[in-house]
Design a protein around this motif. Sequence first.
Motif, PDB file in Angstrom:
ATOM      1  N   PRO A  15       0.808  -1.229   0.000  1.00  0.00           N
ATOM      2  CA  PRO A  15       0.000   0.000   0.000  1.00  0.00           C
ATOM      3  C   PRO A  15       0.837   1.274   0.000  1.00  0.00           C
ATOM      4  CG  PRO A  15      -0.996  -1.618   1.460  1.00  0.00           C
ATOM      5  CD  PRO A  15       0.314  -2.199   0.999  1.00  0.00           C
ATOM      6  N   VAL A  16       1.945   1.298   0.748  1.00  0.00           N
ATOM      7  CA  VAL A  16       2.753   2.518   0.791  1.00  0.00           C
ATOM      8  C   VAL A  16       3.400   2.794  -0.563  1.00  0.00           C
ATOM      9  CG1 VAL A  16       4.876   1.384   1.619  1.00  0.00           C
ATOM     10  CG2 VAL A  16       4.479   3.796   2.123  1.00  0.00           C
ATOM     11  N   VAL A  20       2.662   6.064  -3.175  1.00  0.00           N
ATOM     12  CA  VAL A  20       3.679   6.923  -3.770  1.00  0.00           C
ATOM     13  C   VAL A  20       3.480   7.009  -5.282  1.00  0.00           C
ATOM     14  CG1 VAL A  20       6.146   7.155  -4.248  1.00  0.00           C
ATOM     15  CG2 VAL A  20       5.375   6.549  -1.955  1.00  0.00           C
ATOM     16  N   ILE A  21       3.241   5.874  -5.912  1.00  0.00           N
ATOM     17  CA  ILE A  21       3.031   5.867  -7.359  1.00  0.00           C
ATOM     18  C   ILE A  21       1.811   6.703  -7.734  1.00  0.00           C
ATOM     19  CG2 ILE A  21       2.431   4.388  -9.326  1.00  0.00           C
ATOM     20  CD1 ILE A  21       4.204   2.211  -8.055  1.00  0.00           C
ATOM     21  N   SER A  22       0.768   6.636  -6.910  1.00  0.00           N
ATOM     22  CA  SER A  22      -0.464   7.371  -7.217  1.00  0.00           C
ATOM     23  C   SER A  22      -0.275   8.881  -7.154  1.00  0.00           C
ATOM     24  CB  SER A  22      -1.575   6.948  -6.258  1.00  0.00           C
ATOM     25  OG  SER A  22      -1.373   7.476  -4.957  1.00  0.00           O
ATOM     26  N   THR A  23       0.755   9.342  -6.436  1.00  0.00           N
ATOM     27  CA  THR A  23       0.986  10.792  -6.324  1.00  0.00           C
ATOM     28  C   THR A  23       1.921  11.315  -7.404  1.00  0.00           C
ATOM     29  OG1 THR A  23       2.883  10.565  -4.817  1.00  0.00           O
ATOM     30  CG2 THR A  23       0.690  10.647  -3.809  1.00  0.00           C
ATOM     31  N   ASP A 130      11.649   1.412  -0.580  1.00  0.00           N
ATOM     32  CA  ASP A 130      10.958   0.180  -0.903  1.00  0.00           C
ATOM     33  C   ASP A 130       9.824   0.016   0.095  1.00  0.00           C
ATOM     34  OD1 ASP A 130      12.135  -0.920   1.457  1.00  0.00           O
ATOM     35  OD2 ASP A 130      13.866  -1.623   0.322  1.00  0.00           O
ATOM     36  N   GLN A 131       9.243  -1.163   0.155  1.00  0.00           N
ATOM     37  CA  GLN A 131       8.085  -1.373   1.010  1.00  0.00           C
ATOM     38  C   GLN A 131       8.424  -1.361   2.504  1.00  0.00           C
ATOM     39  OE1 GLN A 131       9.328  -3.506  -1.203  1.00  0.00           O
ATOM     40  NE2 GLN A 131       9.980  -5.315  -0.047  1.00  0.00           N
ATOM     41  N   GLU A 132       9.706  -1.400   2.839  1.00  0.00           N
ATOM     42  CA  GLU A 132      10.116  -1.477   4.241  1.00  0.00           C
ATOM     43  C   GLU A 132      10.770  -0.207   4.765  1.00  0.00           C
ATOM     44  OE1 GLU A 132      12.684  -4.855   4.317  1.00  0.00           O
ATOM     45  OE2 GLU A 132      11.028  -6.288   4.361  1.00  0.00           O
ATOM     46  N   GLN A 133      11.261   0.658   3.878  1.00  0.00           N
ATOM     47  CA  GLN A 133      12.081   1.774   4.338  1.00  0.00           C
ATOM     48  C   GLN A 133      12.148   2.872   3.296  1.00  0.00           C
ATOM     49  OE1 GLN A 133      16.051   0.082   4.692  1.00  0.00           O
ATOM     50  NE2 GLN A 133      15.548  -1.211   2.943  1.00  0.00           N
ATOM     51  N   CYS A 134      12.549   4.044   3.779  1.00  0.00           N
ATOM     52  CA  CYS A 134      12.780   5.188   2.903  1.00  0.00           C
ATOM     53  C   CYS A 134      14.090   5.836   3.322  1.00  0.00           C
ATOM     54  CB  CYS A 134      11.628   6.175   3.019  1.00  0.00           C
ATOM     55  SG  CYS A 134      11.697   7.547   1.847  1.00  0.00           S
TER      56      CYS A 134
END
Length: 212
Positions: A15-16, A20-23, A130-134
């Motif tokens: 979902p995260v 991001v892709i949707s924005t 990624d799905q776990e970290q930024c």
Amino acid sequence: MHWVLLANGPLTLSPVIRQVISTAERLIGVDGGSRHLRAMGMLPHLAVGDMDSISEELLQEYRQADVELHLHPPKKDATDLELALELALTRGASRISILGGTGGRLDHTLGNIFLLSRCLPAGIPACIMDQEQCVHLTDQSLTLSGAVGDTLSLLPATPEASGVSLTGLEYPLQDATLTFGTSWGMSNVFVETQATVTLRSGRLFVFHLFRS
């Protein structure tokens, strides 16, 4: 303008990541990274690379859909991701998110993270996630939104990062100096939904690990 670059590394469409892709106002498929968009039934606005990791079928699909193609030879002095990042910078990106740039080969992951330095001179916020970290690279104040229990780690990207102060975290710092090669800044914890990192000089890699 928010540009999202999708590289060819492992990426779970959590979902995260989908948020991001949707924005994104511009999506760049970086060579084989276009596969992440295809899994969502989406096309990039631009595709960049030597296309050695993409099928001829998908490349033809892009041509038919008038996707803007930036094709490069396999033998070149920059990675496909660096070329895509430079394109985003020259096209007026005001925010850049890189997805699919971690995991797999460690040299690729580190090289991709170091590319964040290309955004600092222009003052453009950028991260690789990624799905776990930024992961961010900063030389000024940085405020992160997260959840209580998220983890934050700091690693100096210069011999010293001085005047480091933290708020919103379990272990606050005030005007501290972190030196390259130490682990003093590792594994802090969000105690509020916002955490702020400030520094007076130097550069810091800021790792925001999402609570599972």
